[in-house]
Motif scaffolding. Structure first.
Motif, PDB file in Angstrom:
ATOM      1  N   ASP A 210       0.969  -1.160   0.113  1.00 46.04           N
ATOM      2  CA  ASP A 210       0.037   0.151  -0.071  1.00 46.04           C
ATOM      3  C   ASP A 210       0.824   1.254  -0.007  1.00 46.04           C
ATOM      4  O   ASP A 210       1.225   1.824   1.031  1.00 46.04           O
ATOM      5  N   ARG A 220      -2.311   3.634  10.485  1.00 43.07           N
ATOM      6  CA  ARG A 220      -1.671   3.267   9.052  1.00 43.07           C
ATOM      7  C   ARG A 220      -0.300   3.399   9.246  1.00 43.07           C
ATOM      8  O   ARG A 220       0.393   2.666   8.398  1.00 43.07           O
ATOM      9  N   CYS A 226       2.385  -0.776   4.666  1.00 47.90           N
ATOM     10  CA  CYS A 226       1.807   0.576   3.952  1.00 47.90           C
ATOM     11  C   CYS A 226       3.050   1.546   4.014  1.00 47.90           C
ATOM     12  O   CYS A 226       3.885   1.567   5.057  1.00 47.90           O
TER      13      CYS A 226
END
Length: 480
Positions: A210, A220, A226
């Motif tokens: 991501d 996150r 990520c």
């Protein structure tokens, strides 16, 4: 709607943007319903109903014709027709593959998101919700890069296909999008969501790469799969801002004020920034929250006048920035410095603020659009944006989504036949000082640290001009 509990300082205005529809930059009527749409390897957009739109986002009418027309942007040429290949084409580092030495295609194999002759990537951004089109620019930017890549390149016989999702300014919708993306895409690229905590654990659990425009929440940031093209850490703030103020406005640095919207993590962010700037020698005499529903800013301006404030900084959204500027003008209060973060760098802020926002200073970590003529990568972004969506305005978040797409393409190209989710993640973890060919300041993508290099622009006669030079000022970060 779930609250944003912890938001990175540079993006502290996101909750205010989400709650204050008056801050929207886009007409809700123009917002596309994009959940589940795909952009094919031929550069065309395929809707959920199977209909096809051209690269400019137009939809065939009843007669079967595609709406025409495209406009130029960033000095690049534009084309007509349905191929989406009429934009500026760079060479070397500015080519779609960045001049990256391609890895051998030996061993290249189909896997999740890679079948036949396509590599499917995804983007989940806030398209609908309280502020329609909040991060539509991020999706448009990735769409633009896919069009650029497919017009000029391929990876081991594969073109790119983009599948888009709408995170709807909602953590649950973000989670739902990533649940689908785990099975439908090879990687998620350039996503941007105000409530991005929802899909964090989902992405990590399925090993989904991501590469975002930026990560907003701690959840996150903690996701091991990520990464943000704009690297940010909630507890770090760049020293470039207080150093600039102390050097150029020493009296203002000694009499500073921080105002923030009482929503989400703005209070926490304000305290983080104040603490960091005081460590660098600034002195804050006034730190004050303002309710999101408050429209009368006069009392806060009076307080600043009484305290002899000369430096004013605010964490909020464009509507609140303008409201404060209006109140200061009405009360004849003109601080030496009115400093805002990159969320103020919008057409809306300039048009709505008028004379009241003249002289506003903004700290930025990217090349401003006014300087596109001297930055080939910025020209590419602006030109290809017009190919897929004529008339679209480039944006701060869109710029970093373009950067995320370039980062993915360059690393995937280098891997060649070794490309897999795990090898891509291992490769991204090594990326540091990423600038996307000078599109923005060095970002610590793999190490996950806030970038320390920033510069400043000021609004003069309705135009943004550089102050303190055009070079980035890099003086580290301070941690709260």
């Amino acid at each position: 709607m779930l609250p944003i509990r912890r938001v990175v300082p540079a993006l502290g205005a996101l909750l205010a943007l989400s709650l204050a529809a008056c801050g929207s930059q886009l007409d809700p009527d123009t917002v596309a319903q994009v959940n589940g749409t795909t952009i094919g390897s031929d550069g065309q957009v395929v809707g959920a109903d199977g209909g096809t739109a051209g690269p400019d986002g137009s939809v065939p009418d009843a007669a079967g014709d595609t709406g025409g027309g495209s406009s130029s942007g960033g000095g690049g040429s534009t084309g007509s027709g349905g191929t989406g290949d009429g934009g500026t084409k760079g060479t070397g580092d500015n080519s779609a593959t960045g001049g990256t030495k391609a890895g051998s295609c030996e061993g290249f194999k189909n896997q999740t998101g890679i079948t036949g002759d396509t590599i499917t990537i995804g983007n989940s951004s806030d398209i609908s919700g309280p502020v329609p089109g909040l991060f539509e620019a991020s999706q448009d930017a990735v769409r633009a890069y896919v069009a650029y890549y497919n017009a000029t390149s391929e990876l081991c016989g594969h073109k790119l296909q983009l599948k888009t999702y709408d995170s709807r300014t909602d953590a649950a919708a973000d989670q739902q999008a990533y649940t689908k993306a785990c099975d439908e895409t090879f990687a998620m690229i350039g996503s941007m969501s105000a409530f991005d905590s929802g899909g964090a654990s989902t992405a990590q659990s399925c090993g989904l790469p991501d590469i975002r425009s930026a990560s907003v929440t701690f959840d996150r940031q903690d996701c091991t799969t990520c990464y943000g093209a704009q690297s940010t850490v909630a507890t770090e703030f760049q020293n470039a801002v207080p150093d600039f103020v102390k050097k150029n406005h020493p009296d203002a640095a000694a009499h500073a004020a921080m105002l923030y919207i009482n929503a989400g993590a703005a209070s926490e962010n304000a305290k983080t920034q104040v603490a960091a700037m005081q460590k660098r020698g600034m002195k804050f005499d006034y730190v004050q929250g303002i309710d999101i529903s408050e429209f009368n800013y006069s009392p806060y301006v009076q307080q600043m006048k009484d305290k002899g404030i000369e430096y004013v900084q605010m964490i909020g959204a464009s509507a609140q920035f303008v409201r404060l500027a209006d109140a200061m003008q009405q009360q004849g209060f003109k601080p030496e410095v009115y400093m805002l973060d990159p969320t103020a760098y919008t057409k809306e802020f300039v048009e709505n603020g008028g004379d009241a926002v003249e002289g506003t200073t903004v700290f930025i970590n990217f090349t401003p659009f006014e300087e596109a003529s001297s930055n080939k990568e910025l020209q590419l972004y602006m030109s290809w944006l017009q190919q897929v969506k004529p008339g679209a305005e480039p944006s701060f978040f869109g710029l970093f989504s373009w950067s995320a797409a370039r980062l993915f393409v360059e690393r995937a190209t280098a891997l060649g036949g070794k490309l897999s989710r795990s090898t891509l993640l291992a490769d991204i973890a090594k990326v540091d000082d990423w600038t996307a060919n000078g599109l923005h300041s060095p970002q610590h993508v793999g190490p996950r640290h806030t970038g320390e290099c920033w510069r400043f622009i000021q609004l003069q006669k309705g135009r943004w001009v550089p102050v303190g030079g055009t070079k980035y000022q890099c003086s580290g970060t301070s941690t709260s």
